[in-house]
Design an enzyme around this catalytic site. Structure first.
Site, PDB file in Angstrom:
ATOM      1  N   ASP A 102       0.848  -1.195   0.000  1.00  0.00           N
ATOM      2  CA  ASP A 102       0.000   0.000   0.000  1.00  0.00           C
ATOM      3  C   ASP A 102       0.882   1.244   0.000  1.00  0.00           C
ATOM      4  O   ASP A 102       1.625   1.471   0.947  1.00  0.00           O
ATOM      5  CB  ASP A 102      -0.882  -0.063   1.264  1.00  0.00           C
ATOM      6  CG  ASP A 102      -1.625   1.228   1.506  1.00  0.00           C
ATOM      7  OD1 ASP A 102      -1.816   2.001   0.548  1.00  0.00           O
ATOM      8  OD2 ASP A 102      -2.024   1.456   2.668  1.00  0.00           O
ATOM      9  N   ASN A 117      -0.135   4.518  -0.181  1.00  0.00           N
ATOM     10  CA  ASN A 117      -0.669   5.801   0.307  1.00  0.00           C
ATOM     11  C   ASN A 117      -1.382   5.701   1.655  1.00  0.00           C
ATOM     12  O   ASN A 117      -2.110   6.609   2.048  1.00  0.00           O
ATOM     13  CB  ASN A 117      -1.610   6.410  -0.741  1.00  0.00           C
ATOM     14  CG  ASN A 117      -2.798   5.489  -1.015  1.00  0.00           C
ATOM     15  OD1 ASN A 117      -2.838   4.355  -0.537  1.00  0.00           O
ATOM     16  ND2 ASN A 117      -3.756   5.976  -1.761  1.00  0.00           N
ATOM     17  N   ASP A 168      -3.889   3.985   2.835  1.00  0.00           N
ATOM     18  CA  ASP A 168      -5.336   3.756   3.033  1.00  0.00           C
ATOM     19  C   ASP A 168      -5.631   2.294   3.395  1.00  0.00           C
ATOM     20  O   ASP A 168      -6.783   1.889   3.498  1.00  0.00           O
ATOM     21  CB  ASP A 168      -6.138   4.194   1.802  1.00  0.00           C
ATOM     22  CG  ASP A 168      -5.826   3.350   0.578  1.00  0.00           C
ATOM     23  OD1 ASP A 168      -4.926   2.471   0.651  1.00  0.00           O
ATOM     24  OD2 ASP A 168      -6.472   3.566  -0.472  1.00  0.00           O
ATOM     25  N   ASP A 196      -1.859  -1.247  -3.849  1.00  0.00           N
ATOM     26  CA  ASP A 196      -2.174  -0.489  -5.061  1.00  0.00           C
ATOM     27  C   ASP A 196      -1.036  -0.600  -6.078  1.00  0.00           C
ATOM     28  O   ASP A 196       0.021  -1.173  -5.787  1.00  0.00           O
ATOM     29  CB  ASP A 196      -2.460   0.975  -4.708  1.00  0.00           C
ATOM     30  CG  ASP A 196      -1.427   1.536  -3.739  1.00  0.00           C
ATOM     31  OD1 ASP A 196      -0.224   1.416  -4.050  1.00  0.00           O
ATOM     32  OD2 ASP A 196      -1.799   2.049  -2.656  1.00  0.00           O
ATOM     33  N   ASP A 245     -10.428 -16.006 -16.502  1.00  0.00           N
ATOM     34  CA  ASP A 245     -11.148 -16.516 -15.338  1.00  0.00           C
ATOM     35  C   ASP A 245     -12.264 -17.463 -15.789  1.00  0.00           C
ATOM     36  O   ASP A 245     -12.966 -17.175 -16.753  1.00  0.00           O
ATOM     37  CB  ASP A 245     -11.750 -15.309 -14.587  1.00  0.00           C
ATOM     38  CG  ASP A 245     -12.411 -15.690 -13.288  1.00  0.00           C
ATOM     39  OD1 ASP A 245     -11.741 -16.278 -12.430  1.00  0.00           O
ATOM     40  OD2 ASP A 245     -13.614 -15.397 -13.123  1.00  0.00           O
ATOM     41  N   GLU A 247      -8.361 -20.594 -16.559  1.00  0.00           N
ATOM     42  CA  GLU A 247      -8.772 -21.282 -15.342  1.00  0.00           C
ATOM     43  C   GLU A 247      -9.923 -22.218 -15.719  1.00  0.00           C
ATOM     44  O   GLU A 247     -10.870 -21.790 -16.375  1.00  0.00           O
ATOM     45  CB  GLU A 247      -9.265 -20.286 -14.286  1.00  0.00           C
ATOM     46  CG  GLU A 247      -9.535 -20.971 -12.960  1.00  0.00           C
ATOM     47  CD  GLU A 247     -10.568 -20.262 -12.081  1.00  0.00           C
ATOM     48  OE1 GLU A 247     -10.503 -20.422 -10.865  1.00  0.00           O
ATOM     49  OE2 GLU A 247     -11.445 -19.563 -12.618  1.00  0.00           O
TER      50      GLU A 247
HETATM   51  C1  GLC Z   1     -12.379 -17.624 -10.200  1.00  0.00           C
HETATM   52  C2  GLC Z   1     -11.529 -16.717  -9.351  1.00  0.00           C
HETATM   53  C3  GLC Z   1     -12.233 -16.496  -8.033  1.00  0.00           C
HETATM   54  C4  GLC Z   1     -13.574 -15.861  -8.297  1.00  0.00           C
HETATM   55  C5  GLC Z   1     -14.385 -16.693  -9.271  1.00  0.00           C
HETATM   56  C6  GLC Z   1     -15.579 -15.937  -9.782  1.00  0.00           C
HETATM   57  O1  GLC Z   1     -12.484 -18.890  -9.681  1.00  0.00           O
HETATM   58  O2  GLC Z   1     -10.238 -17.247  -9.202  1.00  0.00           O
HETATM   59  O3  GLC Z   1     -11.466 -15.731  -7.141  1.00  0.00           O
HETATM   60  O4  GLC Z   1     -14.268 -15.718  -7.097  1.00  0.00           O
HETATM   61  O5  GLC Z   1     -13.628 -17.048 -10.408  1.00  0.00           O
HETATM   62  O6  GLC Z   1     -15.188 -14.948 -10.700  1.00  0.00           O
HETATM   63 CA    CA Z   2      -3.424   2.180  -1.129  1.00  0.00          CA
END
Ligand code: GLC
Ligand code: CA
Length: 579
Positions: A35, A37, A39, A43, A214, A270
Site C-alpha cells: 500500500d 498511500n 489507506d 495499489d 477466469d 482457469e
Molecule cells: C475464479 C476466481 C475467483 C472468483 C471466481 C468468480 O475462480 O479465481 O477468485 O471468485 O472465479 O469470478
Molecule cells: Ca493504497
C-alpha cells in the site's frame, strides 16, 4: 501513443523470442501486496515501489489479480468497467508506468479477464433491468419461472443456493453461476463476445503480455437448462451443463482469432473439472484456443465432491496420481500451468507441509517441488517466504471473502446446521488465508501499510518477513530465488519428461526429469518424520557420480547412492545425473 506505451510494446517484441512455456509466474494479489498511500489497500504504485524485489526474485511474469473498477463484493471478480482501474488501485497512468518498468526488466505482465459474468452494478446489467425489450436485456441470461413458480431449474450456484435470481419488476429470473450479484453474460449473443474482445484489445494495445482467463471453460451453457439429477451437491450442481459446454471451443477460437492472435501473448485458462482430453482440446497448439490450463486438482485434493467445505485427509500417493496424469499422461504438446496456492485456496505450507514445527523445512521442500515440476509454475505472493494460514481468524467476522460467508449463511441460517461445526469448516478453508497482507517487515503494518490494513496482518510477521529473510542466506526466500534461477537456466526442469519413481511410497516423492541434454533426479520427504529410503539400483548407480545441485543435507546426499539411507523430515535433494 505515449513514450511509455511505445517502450512497452518494443520490449514485448524483444521478449517474444522466449518460449512462453518457460515462464515463472508470480501472482500479485494487488489488494494485499503493498500500500503506497496509507489507506490500508495495496495499489499499483505499491507494486512499482517493489519492482526491485520482484526482479530479484527472478520471476519472468507477473499476474495481477483483477484491478478493474468493481464494488468489490468478490474483490474485482465482479467487474463494472473492463477498461477502468478501481480508484483504490490507482490510475491508467500508474498502470502504464508499472507495465513499462516491468518490461524494462524483462518481466511480462499478465492481466486477469473475467468473461463469464459482470457485477450486477455494471451499466449493462442496470440497463438490462429496464425491461424485457431493452437492447441490453440479451447481454444476460433470462428465463421465466418454472411451472411451480420457482426458479427455471434446480441448479445450485458455486456459492450454494439457487443459480437463479428473480427480478420482480420484469418477472423473469437471471442466471448466476457464482453469486447473485455476478450475473452470467450471455455468450450466445455475438455483441457480448465482441465487447469482451474489445476490452481485451484495450489492454493488449497498451502492451500487456497475456491474460489469465477466469473460469474459462464455463462460458457456453446448455441453453435448454435441464434439471440436474445431482441434488446432493451443494455448490455448482449445474456444472455438467456448462463446463466445457457445447460452443466453448468455438468461443475460445473466436477469442484467439479476434484478439490474441494479433499480439505475441500467452493465455492461461482457469478451468475446473477437466480431464486429459479437455485440456488437450483447449491447449494443443494446432487447435488455436488457449496456451495452458491452470491445473486446479492438486489444490483441491482434500475437498469432498458434494461439499467443497468438507475435507478428507489427503495421501501422497493420491497427489502422485494427480501429477502423473497431468505431467506424464497428458499429450506432450498440450500444456498446463501449475500452482499449489493461489488467492482461492489456503496457503500451501499449511496444507501440504507443516506450518508449526517444520514450517521452514516444509516451505523449502515445497518450493523445490513446485520449481521442478513439468508445466508453467505460478506462485502466490508470500509463498516465497513460507507465509502461513491465518490461524488467528476466530469468528465469522474475521472473514471477508464471499464464498465462505455465503456458505456459513446458507448452512447456519437457512439449513439450521450447528454453527460451531460450520464455523470450523469455514475457518479451515476460507480464501482469506491466502489474502492476508504481504509481510515485508516485522513492524506494525508489516511494511505493507502505514494505515489500517483492509485485512488483518498475520502476527507471525514478527518471524516471517522479507527483511529478515533477505539477510539470512538460508531463508526460504533465498532458496526460492535459487530454485527460480535454476529453473530458468535449465529448460529440462520446465520442458523435460517427468518419470515418477517409488510411486507407492506415502512419504517420499521422487521423480526424474529428462531431455536430450540433461537428466535430473528430485527426492523429497513429504513427511514430518525421518524416513528410510532406498532408490532403485539403476538410479543409485548414477548417483555415485551425480552432482547434488540443491540439497537440504550434503552428507545424506552422498549416502543415497550407497543403499538405504534415512532422511530428515521434509528433506529435499535435486541431483543432476551424469549422461
Ligand atoms: C475464479 C476466481 C475467483 C472468483 C471466481 C468468480 O475462480 O479465481 O477468485 O471468485 O472465479 O469470478
Ligand atoms: Ca493504497
Amino acid at each position: 501513443m505515449s513514450e511509455q506505451v511505445q517502450a512497452s510494446r518494443t520490449s514485448r517484441q524483444l521478449q517474444s523470442n522466449m518460449n512462453w512455456r518457460e515462464n515463472i509466474v508470480y501472482e500479485i494479489y494487488v489488494r494485499s501486496f503493498n500500500d503506497s498511500n496509507g489507506d490500508g489497500v495495496g495499489d499499483l504504485r505499491g507494486i512499482i515501489d517493489k519492482i526491485d524485489y520482484i526482479e530479484q526474485l527472478g520471476v519472468t511474469a507477473v499476474w495481477l489479480s483483477p484491478i478493474f473498477d468493481s464494488p468489490n463484493r468478490d474483490y474485482g471478480y465482479d467487474v463494472i468497467d473492463y477498461r477502468g482501474i478501481h480508484p483504490e488501485y490507482g490510475t491508467l497512468d500508474d498502470f502504464d508506468e508499472l507495465l513499462a518498468l516491468l518490461h524494462e526488466r524483462g518481466i511480462r505482465l499478465v492481466m486477469e479477464i473475467v468473461p463469464n459474468h459482470t457485477s450486477s452494478d455494471h451499466p449493462w446489467f442496470k440497463q438490462a433491468l429496464q425491461g424485457r425489450d431493452d437492447p441490453y436485456r440479451d447481454y444476460y441470461i433470462w428465463r421465466p419461472a418454472s411451472e411451480d413458480g420457482g426458479p427455471p431449474n434446480n441448479w445450485t450456484s458455486f456459492l450454494g443456493g439457487s443459480s437463479w435470481k428473480l427480478h420482480e419488476e420484469t418477472g423473469e429470473y437471471y442466471l448466476h453461476t457464482y453469486a447473485w450479484h455476478q450475473p452470467d453474460l450471455n455468450w450466445e449473443n455475438p455483441k457480448v463476445r465482441q465487447e469482451i474482445c474489445e476490452a481485451m484489445d484495450f489492454w493488449l494495445e497498451k502492451g500487456v503480455d497475456g491474460f489469465r482467463v477466469d473460469t474459462a471453460n464455463v462460458l457456453s451453457k446448455d441453453m435448454s437448462f435441464p434439471d440436474t439429477e445431482d441434488t446432493q451437491r451443494i455448490q455448482g450442481s449445474g456444472e455438467p451443463f456448462y463446463k466445457n459446454g457445447p460452443r466453448i471451443h468455438e468461443y475460445l477460437r473466436e477469442m484467439r482469432d479476434k484478439a490474441f492472435s494479433r499480439y505475441p501473448v500467452f493465455t492461461m485458462g482457469e478451468a475446473s473439472q477437466v480431464e486429459l482430453e479437455d485440456v488437450e482440446d483447449f491447449t494443443l497448439p494446432e487447435r488455436g484456443e488457449l496456451d495452458l490450463i491452470l491445473m486446479i486438482e492438486a489444490s483441491k485434493i482434500c475437498d469432498e465432491a458434494e461439499d467443497m467445505w468438507q475435507s478428507k485427509p489427503w495421501k501422497l500417493s493420491h497427489m502422485k496420481q494427480i501429477m502423473r496424469k497431468w505431467l506424464k499422461d497428458l499429450h506432450p504438446d498440450a500444456w498446463i500451468g501449475l500452482y499449489l496456492s493461489n488467492h482461492d485456496h489456503v496457503r500451501m505450507v499449511s496444507y501440504l507441509g507443516d506450518d508449526k514445527e517444520h514450517r521452514e523445512e516444509s516451505a523449502k521442500m515445497l518450493s523445490v517441488f513446485l520449481m521442478t515440476l513439468r508445466g508453467t509454475p505460478n506462485l502466490l505472493q508470500g509463498e516465497e517466504l513460507g507465509m502461513t494460514n491465518a490461524h488467528f481468524f476466530n469468528t465469522i467476522d474475521d472473514i471477508k471473502e464471499q464464498q465462505a460467508l455465503a456458505y456459513y449463511k446458507l448452512m447456519v441460517e437457512e439449513r439450521g446446521e450447528d454453527p460451531e461445526t460450520i464455523l470450523g469448516r469455514v475457518l479451515r478453508k476460507n480464501r482469506d488465508h491466502s489474502r492476508t497482507p504481504m509481510q515485508w517487515t516485522d513492524e506494525d503494518g508489516a511494511g505493507f501499510t502505514a494505515g489500517r490494513p483492509w485485512q488483518r496482518i498475520n502476527p507471525n510477521k514478527a518471524k516471517i518477513n522479507v527483511r529478515q529473510q533477505e539477510e539470512d542466506p538460508q531463508s526460504v526466500l533465498n532458496l526460492y530465488r535459487k530454485m527460480i534461477r535454476l529453473r530458468r537456466d535449465h529448460p529440462v526442469l520446465t520442458l523435460g519428461t517427468y518419470e515418477p519413481v517409488l510411486e507407492e511410497d506415502e512419504h517420499i516423492y521422487a521423480y526424474v526429469r529428462e531431455d536430450a541434454q540433461e537428466r535430473w533426479l528430485v527426492v523429497l520427504n513429504f513427511s514430518k518424520t525421518p524416513t528410510g529410503l532406498e532408490l532403485p539400483s539403476e538410479l543409485r548407480a548414477h548417483l555415485a557420480e551425480a552432482e547434488c545441485v540443491v540439497c537440504s543435507d550434503e552428507q545424506r546426499a552422498s549416502q543415497l547412492s550407497a543403499g538405504r539411507a534415512e532422511i530428515a523430515p521434509y528433506a529435499y535433494f535435486v541431483f543432476r545425473l551424469p549422461r
